[in-house]
Design a protein around this motif. Structure first.
Motif, short mmCIF file in Angstrom:
data_model
loop_
_atom_site.label_atom_id
_atom_site.label_comp_id
_atom_site.label_asym_id
_atom_site.label_seq_id
_atom_site.Cartn_x
_atom_site.Cartn_y
_atom_site.Cartn_z
N VAL A 176 -59.35 11.61 -18.40
CA VAL A 176 -59.67 10.38 -18.44
C VAL A 176 -59.49 10.01 -16.69
O VAL A 176 -58.58 10.44 -16.31
N PRO A 177 -60.33 9.13 -16.34
CA PRO A 177 -59.85 8.53 -15.00
C PRO A 177 -58.50 8.04 -14.85
O PRO A 177 -57.78 7.82 -15.89
N SER A 178 -57.92 8.43 -13.49
CA SER A 178 -56.37 8.11 -13.37
C SER A 178 -56.23 6.26 -13.72
O SER A 178 -55.10 6.22 -14.02
N SER A 179 -57.23 5.44 -13.57
CA SER A 179 -57.14 4.21 -13.84
C SER A 179 -56.60 3.97 -15.11
O SER A 179 -55.91 3.09 -15.45
N SER A 180 -57.51 4.90 -16.16
CA SER A 180 -57.36 4.78 -17.50
C SER A 180 -55.76 5.34 -17.78
O SER A 180 -55.17 4.57 -18.85
N LYS A 181 -55.50 6.24 -17.06
CA LYS A 181 -54.04 6.93 -17.43
C LYS A 181 -53.01 5.72 -16.88
O LYS A 181 -51.84 5.63 -17.68
N ASP A 182 -53.20 5.13 -15.95
CA ASP A 182 -52.42 4.22 -15.23
C ASP A 182 -52.20 2.83 -16.39
O ASP A 182 -50.98 2.25 -16.64
N SER A 183 -53.21 2.56 -16.89
CA SER A 183 -53.49 1.45 -17.78
C SER A 183 -52.74 1.87 -19.05
O SER A 183 -51.90 1.08 -19.66
N ALA A 184 -52.75 3.40 -19.53
CA ALA A 184 -52.04 3.70 -20.69
C ALA A 184 -50.74 3.71 -20.50
O ALA A 184 -49.68 3.37 -21.28
N ASN A 185 -49.98 4.18 -19.01
CA ASN A 185 -48.68 4.32 -18.99
C ASN A 185 -47.94 2.84 -18.66
O ASN A 185 -47.17 2.58 -19.31
N LYS A 186 -48.83 1.94 -18.28
CA LYS A 186 -48.40 0.54 -18.43
C LYS A 186 -48.21 -0.13 -19.59
O LYS A 186 -47.29 -0.75 -19.97
N SER A 187 -49.27 0.21 -20.58
CA SER A 187 -48.92 -0.14 -21.93
C SER A 187 -47.89 0.46 -22.42
O SER A 187 -47.22 -0.21 -23.39
N GLU A 188 -47.84 1.78 -22.31
CA GLU A 188 -46.53 2.36 -23.02
C GLU A 188 -45.22 1.40 -22.56
O GLU A 188 -44.22 1.50 -23.16
#
Length: 235
Positions: A176-188
């Motif tokens: 998935v795009p890095s922005s989505s990964k960043d969002s997921a990491n922030k959510s975690e």
């Protein structure tokens, strides 16, 4: 006592839900207040500062349930064991006689509408609800305002943790795009903070904890004394 506490802990949600299901005790079910304790009763005082009438407030969690539910809630959250030992049987008798009298005012027969035998059976069946509510409520009742945590913050944390994972979080480790990964990491990261907040959540203080233990010990003793433990012990 330990067996009762273990059973309640293991089946807390099941016990609580079963006690508030009005259909299960129909036709002997009514609309209950739902949050019946001292602060939700307003008294009118006479010239001698004695209560001459009372009004109930805060009906936001009213529910269809057994008539005894509010009575049980109040009894185990707002009275001490010494008071119950001295007066509970007398108060239950007064309660039922007053209720029967008011049923008669509507030209109805209390022996058919709500027989005393059913009243006593419901006290035994739903008495365990008093233990559940006492465990939840007494810490608030015995705490000073500066000892209480921010419950809104804790509830929000529980809500976030309990929410289903969205597709972004589920796909965090996929292509998935890095922005989505960043969002997921922030959510975690936020979830970790919320978990830490919930784990640190404890209402009692060195001052209030001994009071809570004494009050709850009295509640469990009376649940056994008045034959209110059979339902939970048979789970």
């Amino acid at each position: 006592m330990i067996a009762v506490l273990d059973k309640v802990e293991q089946n807390f949600k099941k016990v609580g839900i079963s006690c508030v299901q009005g259909n299960a005790c129909a036709p002997y079910a009514v609309i209950c207040h739902g949050d019946f304790w001292n602060n939700n009763i307003l008294y009118k005082l006479d010239s001698n500062q004695c209560a001459e009438s009372a009004k109930f407030v805060d009906f936001q969690i009213a529910r269809y349930a057994a008539p005894v539910l509010d009575l049980i809630h109040y009894t185990f959250t707002c009275t001490e064991k010494t008071f119950r030992d001295a007066h509970l049987n007398e108060l239950l008798d007064i309660y039922y006689k007053c209720l029967a009298k008011h049923i008669c005012l509507f030209a109805l027969d209390p022996t058919k509408i709500y027989p005393e035998q059913i009243f006593k059976q419901q006290l035994c069946r739903y008495g365990i609800f008093g233990l559940c509510m006492a465990a939840f409520s007494i810490p608030f009742f015995i705490s000073n305002s500066n000892e209480l945590v921010d419950l809104d913050e804790v509830c929000e944390a529980i809500s976030v943790i309990s929410a289903p994972e969205d597709s972004t979080t589920q796909n965090a480790n996929n292509s998935v795009p890095s922005s989505s990964k960043d969002s997921a990491n922030k959510s975690e990261e936020n979830n970790e903070k919320n978990r830490a907040l919930i784990n640190d959540y404890y209402l009692l203080t060195p001052r209030s904890e001994p009071i809570f233990k004494r009050r709850m010990t009295g509640v469990v003793c009376d649940i056994l004394k008045y034959d209110m433990a059979d339902y939970v012990l048979n789970l």
